[in-house]
Motif scaffolding. Structure first.
Motif, PDB file in Angstrom:
ATOM      1  N   VAL A 104      32.944  14.058 -36.170  1.00 20.95           N
ATOM      2  CA  VAL A 104      32.922  12.633 -36.197  1.00 20.95           C
ATOM      3  C   VAL A 104      31.854  12.171 -35.229  1.00 20.95           C
ATOM      4  N   LEU A 105      30.930  11.460 -35.718  1.00 24.40           N
ATOM      5  CA  LEU A 105      29.617  11.008 -34.904  1.00 24.40           C
ATOM      6  C   LEU A 105      29.849   9.898 -33.965  1.00 24.40           C
ATOM      7  N   ASN A 106      29.427  10.169 -32.963  1.00 32.36           N
ATOM      8  CA  ASN A 106      29.298   9.035 -31.765  1.00 32.36           C
ATOM      9  C   ASN A 106      28.128   8.142 -31.970  1.00 32.36           C
ATOM     10  N   GLU A 107      27.976   7.078 -31.147  1.00 35.52           N
ATOM     11  CA  GLU A 107      27.010   6.050 -31.195  1.00 35.52           C
ATOM     12  C   GLU A 107      25.584   6.985 -31.128  1.00 35.52           C
ATOM     13  N   ASP A 108      25.513   8.024 -30.137  1.00 35.99           N
ATOM     14  CA  ASP A 108      24.160   8.656 -29.999  1.00 35.99           C
ATOM     15  C   ASP A 108      24.047   9.422 -31.061  1.00 35.99           C
ATOM     16  N   ASP A 109      24.705  10.177 -31.835  1.00 34.65           N
ATOM     17  CA  ASP A 109      24.692  10.774 -33.042  1.00 34.65           C
ATOM     18  C   ASP A 109      24.117  10.079 -33.956  1.00 34.65           C
ATOM     19  N   LEU A 110      24.694   8.805 -34.169  1.00 34.28           N
ATOM     20  CA  LEU A 110      24.279   7.939 -35.207  1.00 34.28           C
ATOM     21  C   LEU A 110      22.643   7.457 -35.105  1.00 34.28           C
ATOM     22  N   ILE A 111      22.419   7.161 -33.686  1.00 28.45           N
ATOM     23  CA  ILE A 111      20.926   6.751 -33.273  1.00 28.45           C
ATOM     24  C   ILE A 111      20.114   7.969 -33.706  1.00 28.45           C
ATOM     25  N   ARG A 112      20.490   9.165 -33.386  1.00 29.22           N
ATOM     26  CA  ARG A 112      19.443  10.488 -33.609  1.00 29.22           C
ATOM     27  C   ARG A 112      19.730  10.782 -34.862  1.00 29.22           C
ATOM     28  N   GLN A 113      20.613  10.583 -35.578  1.00 22.44           N
ATOM     29  CA  GLN A 113      20.524  11.074 -36.972  1.00 22.44           C
ATOM     30  C   GLN A 113      19.558  10.009 -37.810  1.00 22.44           C
ATOM     31  N   TYR A 114      19.407   8.758 -37.677  1.00 20.41           N
ATOM     32  CA  TYR A 114      18.498   7.805 -38.175  1.00 20.41           C
ATOM     33  C   TYR A 114      17.018   8.300 -37.975  1.00 20.41           C
ATOM     34  N   VAL A 115      16.751   8.703 -36.720  1.00 20.17           N
ATOM     35  CA  VAL A 115      15.447   9.099 -36.353  1.00 20.17           C
ATOM     36  C   VAL A 115      15.089  10.404 -36.956  1.00 20.17           C
ATOM     37  N   ILE A 116      15.920  11.288 -37.073  1.00 24.46           N
ATOM     38  CA  ILE A 116      15.535  12.707 -37.529  1.00 24.46           C
ATOM     39  C   ILE A 116      15.480  12.474 -38.929  1.00 24.46           C
ATOM     40  N   MET A 117      16.383  11.797 -39.745  1.00 22.39           N
ATOM     41  CA  MET A 117      16.404  11.612 -41.084  1.00 22.39           C
ATOM     42  C   MET A 117      15.116  10.879 -41.791  1.00 22.39           C
ATOM     43  N   LEU A 173       8.223   7.055 -38.608  1.00 20.36           N
ATOM     44  CA  LEU A 173       9.408   6.393 -38.098  1.00 20.36           C
ATOM     45  C   LEU A 173       8.867   5.047 -37.708  1.00 20.36           C
ATOM     46  N   ASP A 174       9.303   4.059 -38.425  1.00 21.25           N
ATOM     47  CA  ASP A 174       8.812   2.611 -37.709  1.00 21.25           C
ATOM     48  C   ASP A 174       9.866   2.270 -36.515  1.00 21.25           C
ATOM     49  N   ILE A 175       9.105   2.210 -35.315  1.00 26.76           N
ATOM     50  CA  ILE A 175       9.975   2.031 -34.100  1.00 26.76           C
ATOM     51  C   ILE A 175      10.229   0.618 -34.297  1.00 26.76           C
ATOM     52  N   ASN A 176       9.573  -0.285 -34.668  1.00 26.03           N
ATOM     53  CA  ASN A 176      10.026  -1.767 -34.512  1.00 26.03           C
ATOM     54  C   ASN A 176      11.509  -1.709 -35.426  1.00 26.03           C
ATOM     55  N   ARG A 177      11.428  -1.138 -36.297  1.00 27.23           N
ATOM     56  CA  ARG A 177      12.629  -1.398 -37.290  1.00 27.23           C
ATOM     57  C   ARG A 177      13.709  -0.634 -36.671  1.00 27.23           C
ATOM     58  N   PHE A 178      13.503   0.650 -35.925  1.00 26.32           N
ATOM     59  CA  PHE A 178      14.461   1.233 -35.291  1.00 26.32           C
ATOM     60  C   PHE A 178      15.178   0.506 -34.279  1.00 26.32           C
ATOM     61  N   ASN A 179      14.022  -0.271 -33.306  1.00 23.83           N
ATOM     62  CA  ASN A 179      14.729  -1.245 -32.156  1.00 23.83           C
ATOM     63  C   ASN A 179      15.503  -2.200 -32.905  1.00 23.83           C
ATOM     64  N   GLU A 180      15.141  -2.923 -33.721  1.00 23.62           N
ATOM     65  CA  GLU A 180      16.028  -3.856 -34.284  1.00 23.62           C
ATOM     66  C   GLU A 180      17.293  -3.501 -34.833  1.00 23.62           C
ATOM     67  N   LYS A 181      17.473  -2.172 -35.415  1.00 28.43           N
ATOM     68  CA  LYS A 181      18.466  -1.616 -36.279  1.00 28.43           C
ATOM     69  C   LYS A 181      19.648  -1.482 -35.130  1.00 28.43           C
ATOM     70  N   PHE A 182      19.170  -0.794 -33.948  1.00 26.88           N
ATOM     71  CA  PHE A 182      20.084  -0.445 -33.120  1.00 26.88           C
ATOM     72  C   PHE A 182      20.313  -1.168 -31.562  1.00 26.88           C
ATOM     73  N   ASP A 183      19.064  -2.062 -31.469  1.00 25.59           N
ATOM     74  CA  ASP A 183      19.090  -2.807 -30.382  1.00 25.59           C
ATOM     75  C   ASP A 183      19.009  -2.021 -29.242  1.00 25.59           C
ATOM     76  N   VAL A 184      18.254  -1.205 -29.087  1.00 26.82           N
ATOM     77  CA  VAL A 184      17.919  -0.237 -28.118  1.00 26.82           C
ATOM     78  C   VAL A 184      16.324  -0.232 -28.080  1.00 26.82           C
ATOM     79  N   GLU A 185      15.940   0.405 -27.063  1.00 29.77           N
ATOM     80  CA  GLU A 185      14.499   0.241 -26.571  1.00 29.77           C
ATOM     81  C   GLU A 185      14.154   1.803 -26.809  1.00 29.77           C
ATOM     82  N   PHE A 186      13.451   2.036 -27.970  1.00 31.16           N
ATOM     83  CA  PHE A 186      12.936   3.608 -28.622  1.00 31.16           C
ATOM     84  C   PHE A 186      12.338   4.237 -27.290  1.00 31.16           C
ATOM     85  N   LYS A 187      11.184   3.792 -26.968  1.00 28.79           N
ATOM     86  CA  LYS A 187      10.478   4.317 -25.518  1.00 28.79           C
ATOM     87  C   LYS A 187      11.471   4.830 -24.516  1.00 28.79           C
ATOM     88  N   THR A 188      12.203   3.892 -24.002  1.00 25.58           N
ATOM     89  CA  THR A 188      13.219   4.087 -22.972  1.00 25.58           C
ATOM     90  C   THR A 188      14.344   5.163 -23.312  1.00 25.58           C
TER      91      THR A 188
END
Length: 455
Positions: free
Chosen positions: A359-372, A380-395
């Protein structure tokens, strides 16, 4: 000319990322009751993708990493069909089978080891259980050209199959002998002619580089012969030599395997050759004609990756049926038993043959999106990532960004505040580029037998 020797430093064990987390993280901590709850709570508005594992082969191809049962006994085939039917019946009590089916795939083993009448029996039972196939559903089958006849192809055509994939691997006789798979060109040509006669919309051929006695020169000949078959897609896989997992691979003399720098040359030539012939690179190891839906998907950044490879059919729950099959939900993976006795015992007990999963936790789902995203679209569109997960990619990925700097220095990728994008050469090392985002890699770094080598 690329300095291929320079890039052999990246040759190390790493996942192929058909999933994230990878199958190494599957465990029985994810129990049967939780699995059933996941199945029963699936969103009925989401479509379904079906995978059926038909595991039988007459004898071993030494390069094969699939879960296979070797047999020539007819009673084993009919017994397996009976258990598939019973598994479908149990499944129907836990899943809304009236949901749209947008994809179905037969894998193996050798699916066409079953006769035409047996294939028809299996397909009709599936359609009885899942009656709502979309008009444009992708229905596909892996085919060994050594085991296909006109009756089988006719049945697939009549039952709505529209895509087939032929395993060619290599046309060189010395290579074929070394991997225990003698398959002359004329045999593959006859299989392709059948697929065209019965109007398969898309025909894929599989090649493998890194096999014993292969060289750049011999693989050039294989590519040239393969091109005469005029496939719609090519899948060109890096041979995964894992003899600690697959006993048949121990029959391969490791001293005859091409070195990493030659494998890189083979793959680079393959890319250049197929591109010059009108194909476009799609994902890590696929090539498609520009009119193919895979290529259209990558242009839109909508290509997806699952256990069946690259697909345009995202946004579906994958249900695996049969021995060792893997399914995928929004936040989970599950796998059936690999052992036939355990598989049958579960069904005899009136249960689905579920063995393990995660079962995937929140961190798994975030990393799954980036890797896939990287595996599918090489960027990887970082702006789209930031909007989707409401986290700051660089941090969130500061450590991964640091780990990717050597790749940027070697001009394998470009990286800024808005995107990460692989260069042409970087696509050859996409598995390596994904690994810094993998939270589970640290626990596997001490083991040389967790994964196959990336190059």
């Amino acid at each position: 000319m690329l300095d291929f020797a320079k890039f052999t430093k990246y040759s190390k064990p790493g996942p192929r990322y058909t999933s994230y987390p990878t199958a190494l993280e599957f465990s029985d901590a994810y129990g049967y009751d939780e699995y059933i709850n996941k199945l029963e709570s699936q969103d009925s508005s989401r479509p379904i993708s079906l995978y059926f594992h038909l595991p039988f082969c007459r004898n071993a191809c030494y390069f094969c990493g699939c879960n296979v049962v070797f047999t020539s006994r007819e009673d084993k085939m009919t017994r397996y069909i009976d258990y598939l039917k019973r598994e479908l019946k149990i499944l129907s009590s836990h899943v809304d089978c009236n949901r749209e089916v947008l994809q179905m795939h037969f894998g193996g083993g050798t699916p066409t080891f079953f006769s035409a009448s047996q294939l028809k029996e299996i397909i009709q039972e599936i359609k009885k259980t899942f009656p709502n196939f979309r008009d444009d559903a992708e229905i596909s089958c892996e085919i060994d050209p050594r085991h296909i006849d006109e009756d089988q192809m006719r049945v697939m055509h009549e039952e709505g199959f529209n895509r087939v994939s032929f395993g060619l691997q290599d046309f060189n006789e010395k290579v074929q002998t070394a991997v225990h798979r003698i398959q002359p060109y004329d045999m593959s040509k006859a299989a392709m002619d059948l697929a065209r006669k019965y109007n398969m919309v898309s025909v894929n051929v599989d090649l493998i580089y890194g096999l014993p006695f292969q060289s750049l020169e011999t693989f050039k000949e294989t590519l040239a012969l393969s091109l005469t078959l005029d496939p719609d897609r090519f899948a060109v896989f890096n041979y995964a030599h894992v003899p600690w997992l697959k006993k048949t691979m121990r029959k391969i003399d490791e001293t005859t395997l091409p070195l990493p720098d030659e494998k890189l040359q083979i793959m680079q030539y393959t890319i250049d050759f197929l591109t010059s012939k009108g194909y476009k690179m799609v994902g890590m190891d696929h090539f498609a004609k520009p009119e193919d839906e895979l290529f259209k998907a990558i242009e839109k950044g909508e290509l997806h990756r699952n256990f069946q490879g690259y697909t345009t059919k995202g946004g579906a729950d994958l249900i695996g049926v049969g021995l060792t099959s893997i399914g995928e939900g929004i936040d989970s993976y599950n796998q059936n038993f690999k052992d036939m006795k355990e598989y049958e015992a579960a069904i005899d007990a009136g249960k689905l043959p579920f063995e393990r999963g995660v079962v995937l936790n929140e961190d798994d789902l975030i990393r799954q999106y980036v890797i896939m995203e990287l595996m599918s679209n090489f960027k990887l569109d970082i702006n789209r990532f930031n909007e989707k997960f409401d986290v700051e990619f660089k941090t969130y990925f500061s450590d991964a960004i640091e780990a990717l700097k050597p790749f940027a220095e070697d001009e394998l990728l470009t990286m800024d505040d808005s995107k990460i994008e692989c260069s042409h050469t970087g696509t050859l090392l996409i598995r390596n580029i994904c690994m810094p985002f993998d939270a589970y890699m640290k626990k596997h770094t001490s083991s040389s037998k967790a994964f196959s080598k990336t190059v």
